[in-house]
Design an enzyme around this catalytic site. Sequence first.
Site: not given
Ligand SMILES: Cc1cc2nc3c(=O)[nH]c(=O)nc-3n(C[C@H](O)[C@H](O)[C@H](O)COP(=O)(O)OP(=O)(O)OC[C@H]3O[C@@H](n4cnc5c(N)ncnc54)[C@H](O)[C@@H]3O)c2cc1C
Lengths: 360, 405
Positions: B140-141, B256
């Site tokens: 739950g992150y 991870e």
């Molecule tokens: C298949 C899958 C499984 C997952 N499983 C889990 C899980 O079990 N538990 C959990 O907690 N999460 C999980 N996640 C979530 C994952 O960790 C997040 O989707 C990820 O960290 C990105 O966050 P976001 O989706 O909010 O995208 P955002 O943070 O909104 O990013 C959107 C875009 O902006 C870019 N971006 C953001 N900040 C910057 C920066 N400073 N510089 C350059 N580019 C940037 C990102 O790289 C991305 O391209 C999962 C995701 C997927 C796809």
Amino acid sequence: MFTLTEEHDMLRDAARAFVQEKMPTAHLRAVRESKPDGFDRALWKEMSDLGWAGILIPEEHGGAALGYVGMGLVLEECGRTLAPSPLHSTALVGASALILGGTAAQKAEWLPKIAAGEAVVALAIDESAHHAPEKIKLDAKGRALTGEKKYVADGHVADLLIVAARDGGAVTLFLVPARADGVTITPLKTLDSRGAADIAFNGAKAEPLGGPELVDQVLDRARIGLAAEMLGQATQAFETTSEYLKTRTQFGQLIGSFQALQHRAAKMFVELELTRSCVLAALAALDENRNDVAEHASLAKARAGETLHLVSNEMVQMHGGIGMTDAADPGLYLKRARVAEALYGSASYHRDRYAALNNF
Amino acid sequence: MADGPGPQTSKELEEFRSETRAWLEANCPALMRTPMGEDDAVWGGRDWKPKHPEQKQWLDAMASKGWTVPTWPTEYGGGGLSPQENTILQDELRRIKARPALMSFGIWMFGPVLLEYGNEAQKKKYLPQIARGEIRWCQGYSEPGAGSDLAGLQTKCEDKGDHYLINGQKVWTSYANEADWIFCLVRTDTKVKHEGISFILFDMTSPGVETRPIKLISGASPFCETFFTDVKVPKENLVGKLNGGWEIAKRLLMYERTSISAGGFGGGAGALPIEEIAKHYVGVEDGKLEDRDLRARIAAHKMYDKAFALTVRRAQEMAKAGDNVSHMASMFKVAAATMNQEKTELIVEAMGNRALGWSGDGFTKGEILAPRAMLRAKGNSIEGGTTEVNLNVVAKRVLGLRDHQ
Ligand SMILES: Cc1cc2nc3c(=O)[nH]c(=O)nc-3n(C[C@H](O)[C@H](O)[C@H](O)COP(=O)(O)OP(=O)(O)OC[C@H]3O[C@@H](n4cnc5c(N)ncnc54)[C@H](O)[C@@H]3O)c2cc1C
């Protein structure tokens, strides 16, 4: 070459208004859930009533004769929302084949039906997993077709098939009604939800259409028209993504403020502008009946493939987790992109052809 | 064995190898040595129903030796193996093409941080359950407003005297609907950012926990929206210090990322090497793939793949020699994501129109899996921290490049 007439502007604006209102991506989702044909027949009728099915067809056969630039503009608008319809297979490819190669009788029989949206036409070319027209084997001896075609776009809904085959010598095209004896159509459930078909011919009676030069002429029209649709897909995928960069906040700022993303967005814009020029030049080459259509076709299809590949990937990546969900649009663009990239020759195929056309 | 003093002699290691080989021969069921599809993976947990009795047999056998977590201490259900012994065990498992006995976020991410940050009671309670596959964990992150900016998380955790009370929402929680417990990041101080985060554990059957599966573009539904409404959590479930969760959170991310790159990513079509798939679908001329352009790109990919494998080995040797290789987790994660995406795209391209199917009889099972694997792989550069975020880590922490001032 790049200036649109007033008539073209009106056509594009009308197409945009219609597609945005009646066929947004939600329409593709609805088709995916409930229309095994891969398109909505009532809407196809509406599109035909607007004159789109007859854009290329001469007025004497019920069309509007607005040429390939006009056709390309409408395909591009359809590409923007991934609007599913037989516009490409029928109004562009089918109509082109009949206009360029049909006898007076063939034209009189089919063109009015196409213009009225009453007949769907599919071009059956590929016989293996890859586009390779030079290797076509389908046998047409005695005007009876025997052999197999793979992944025929709109083959599952066609009334008329245009089939590339060999009667001893060169490859030529043949007309076969889809429901004729000796034709077995296996519908395919496809990645882009539009459907296609593998088709087996077993002695199906066929009428010849045009000579050997018609094959490339028709294929190049298919490629250029598809490139126009792909340009629309890539343009919308890009615009949706840049809009997202302007609304999503992380680290207390818009993600579009990160240079890592800004540069990639700017690079996509550059690629799109280059691709747009290639597509428009190719469409104009068709209307002007120029002798470098083949080169333009390969250029446009390869460029559109490369650009759409890039933009569809970036669309998912820049949306983050949301981009991976079925409920959001990026996946729809990615799926249609991979199908369009492969049809009528991948970028790899057209790079090779471009080199061959330029003697290296 | 690892408890023994000093490094092991090569004679001892050879003995370990022959014992291990004999034990695996006797205990790994034949079915568990056949290739597996995605739905053959064993994740354990309270609700797990084995598809085949051999899966349970294999899991129980491995767990009895502590070999689901070979290097964990024996008192927590581990095998107590030294790194050298573990390398031998992994070699021998590969040799007989054994399926993993157990896949688990507990093994890959949560267990290692609990070993480091948990108290004795927590380790005794949770680690053996993980080792035996009895409890399945989820992570739950991420939250709707906190993805890349994970420390922006808002899920509220209040001290109610004899318990904590949790309210908020997580998203993209992989397998939340199938997990028994969650390790969760919560906000325990709203006035500060990183210093106001705590790391807490709770049972997913607690009143007030709700999960809603989200469908992926590849068609499967492995992740969820997860809602917490007045969830009561016992005080002893806090790991580490109150407001000390960020350090643990980052440590876990490192595990991870390492596990993602070491194990590769899931994805169905990988059973055959790309070049074999390409030969079949594209054709061969003079022993070479007919499409020279595709051939060159497959070769480039395979070279990248090889470079990656060599680098993983080099890092392992460096780690054994005591070098700090923690920065490599981000680097490996980026490279592994690129590699898997490239691979699945090349397979789709090689299969041509046979990889454009979604379902139905017109395509083989492998043909249907190929585009879905390609689509699923797009998530590889997002999950576990996006490629952009990991490159930022490399640029800042490894290269010492500073932010725009
Ligand atoms: C298949 C899958 C499984 C997952 N499983 C889990 C899980 O079990 N538990 C959990 O907690 N999460 C999980 N996640 C979530 C994952 O960790 C997040 O989707 C990820 O960290 C990105 O966050 P976001 O989706 O909010 O995208 P955002 O943070 O909104 O990013 C959107 C875009 O902006 C870019 N971006 C953001 N900040 C910057 C920066 N400073 N510089 C350059 N580019 C940037 C990102 O790289 C991305 O391209 C999962 C995701 C997927 C796809």
